[in-house]
Design a protein around this motif. Structure first.
Motif, mmCIF file in Angstrom:
data_model
loop_
_atom_site.group_PDB
_atom_site.id
_atom_site.type_symbol
_atom_site.label_atom_id
_atom_site.label_comp_id
_atom_site.label_asym_id
_atom_site.label_seq_id
_atom_site.Cartn_x
_atom_site.Cartn_y
_atom_site.Cartn_z
ATOM 1 N N PRO A 78 0.845 -1.211 0.000
ATOM 2 C CA PRO A 78 0.000 0.000 0.000
ATOM 3 C C PRO A 78 0.874 1.253 0.000
ATOM 4 O O PRO A 78 1.953 1.264 0.601
ATOM 5 C CB PRO A 78 -0.794 -0.118 1.306
ATOM 6 C CG PRO A 78 -0.737 -1.562 1.667
ATOM 7 C CD PRO A 78 0.593 -2.067 1.168
ATOM 8 N N ALA A 79 0.422 2.292 -0.664
ATOM 9 C CA ALA A 79 1.210 3.520 -0.751
ATOM 10 C C ALA A 79 1.496 4.117 0.620
ATOM 11 O O ALA A 79 2.521 4.776 0.810
ATOM 12 C CB ALA A 79 0.486 4.531 -1.636
ATOM 13 N N SER A 80 0.612 3.874 1.579
ATOM 14 C CA SER A 80 0.804 4.418 2.924
ATOM 15 C C SER A 80 1.976 3.774 3.649
ATOM 16 O O SER A 80 2.466 4.303 4.649
ATOM 17 C CB SER A 80 -0.467 4.236 3.750
ATOM 18 O OG SER A 80 -0.811 2.864 3.837
ATOM 19 N N ASP A 81 2.445 2.612 3.140
ATOM 20 C CA ASP A 81 3.507 1.867 3.814
ATOM 21 C C ASP A 81 4.901 2.160 3.270
ATOM 22 O O ASP A 81 5.873 1.562 3.743
ATOM 23 C CB ASP A 81 3.243 0.357 3.699
ATOM 24 C CG ASP A 81 2.094 -0.099 4.593
ATOM 25 O OD1 ASP A 81 1.606 0.723 5.396
ATOM 26 O OD2 ASP A 81 1.693 -1.269 4.470
ATOM 27 N N VAL A 82 4.992 3.042 2.279
ATOM 28 C CA VAL A 82 6.313 3.328 1.705
ATOM 29 C C VAL A 82 6.751 4.737 2.106
ATOM 30 O O VAL A 82 5.952 5.542 2.595
ATOM 31 C CB VAL A 82 6.305 3.179 0.167
ATOM 32 C CG1 VAL A 82 5.860 1.770 -0.230
ATOM 33 C CG2 VAL A 82 5.420 4.221 -0.497
#
Length: 237
Positions: free
Chosen positions: A130-134
């Motif tokens: 997920p984009a929130s995890d990068v």
């Protein structure tokens, strides 16, 4: 025979009531050129990007893409025609994976080169996260990936290095320079980081109070007395 420019803007103007945010701005970009669009806050840079892409109400002026007049096109039609844009703030969905977002953008651009883009921007290894995890730097690269989907003819970048470290900013600049050369990609770059601007731009256009103050080669602009006066105390001086 007259030369065909990849992006040609003539008389771009936008008014908000009695306030003129952009006044009769014109410029032309050759194929493969990286043009810096610079100026202080409120100079009209983002407004110029909006008018080029048909964003907002009643854009005025003529916009030609590879010789075709796209002034009457909607924002989506301009994207499909090959005019793409990224924004100052990340334009991603935190809950979706990077791959899902790139594939979604590919469907909208009506050309699926999502795997090519993920590989090009070194996102393949984290594509299913997920984009929130990068990291924020990776999110900025996702933003760039979304704009590059479909291999646009012209890429408009609105402060792509915002919030990045110096090392990340210069790495991004080198990548953009390489892309422009290999894909013959034409880029209009709005950026406050002067190291990035002077590292990769072929020419600069300077906006001041909604109008073109000057344009030319980076070294010419840097030493221009009008630019120095307009940005007294800034990086230019």
């Amino acid at each position: 025979m007259s030369e065909t420019y990849m992006l040609e803007a003539t008389g771009l103007t936008r008014r908000y009531g009695g306030f003129t945010a952009l006044n009769n701005v014109s410029f032309r970009l050759k194929k493969g050129e990286i043009r810096g669009l610079i100026g202080s806050n409120g100079a009209g840079k983002s407004t110029c990007m909006d008018v080029l892409t048909g964003r907002g109400r009643n854009p005025q002026g003529v916009v030609k893409l590879d010789g075709q007049d796209i002034s009457g096109f909607s924002e989506r039609e301009r994207r499909i025609a090959g005019l793409s844009r990224s924004f100052q703030k990340t334009n991603i969905f935190p809950e979706l994976t990077i791959r899902q977002q790139v594939e979604l953008a590919a469907r909208r651009a009506e050309m699926n080169n999502s795997e090519e883009i993920l590989e090009e921007l070194s996102l393949s290894a984290i594509a299913d996260r997920p984009a929130s995890d990068v990291s924020y730097g990776d999110q900025r690269r996702v933003d760039l990936a979304l704009a590059l989907v479909g291999r646009p003819k012209v890429l408009l970048l609105d402060e792509p290095a915002a919030g990045l470290t110096i090392e990340e900013s210069l790495s991004l600049a080198r990548h953009l320079r390489s892309l422009a050369e290999r894909w013959q990609l034409t880029v209009l770059l709005v950026e406050h980081d002067m190291e990035v601007i002077f590292a990769i731009c072929d020419r600069l256009t300077v906006l001041h109070l909604g109008e073109v103050l000057t344009e030319g080669l980076p070294d010419e602009v840097r030493s221009n007395p009008e630019v120095i006066r307009a940005y007294l105390g800034s990086t230019f001086a």
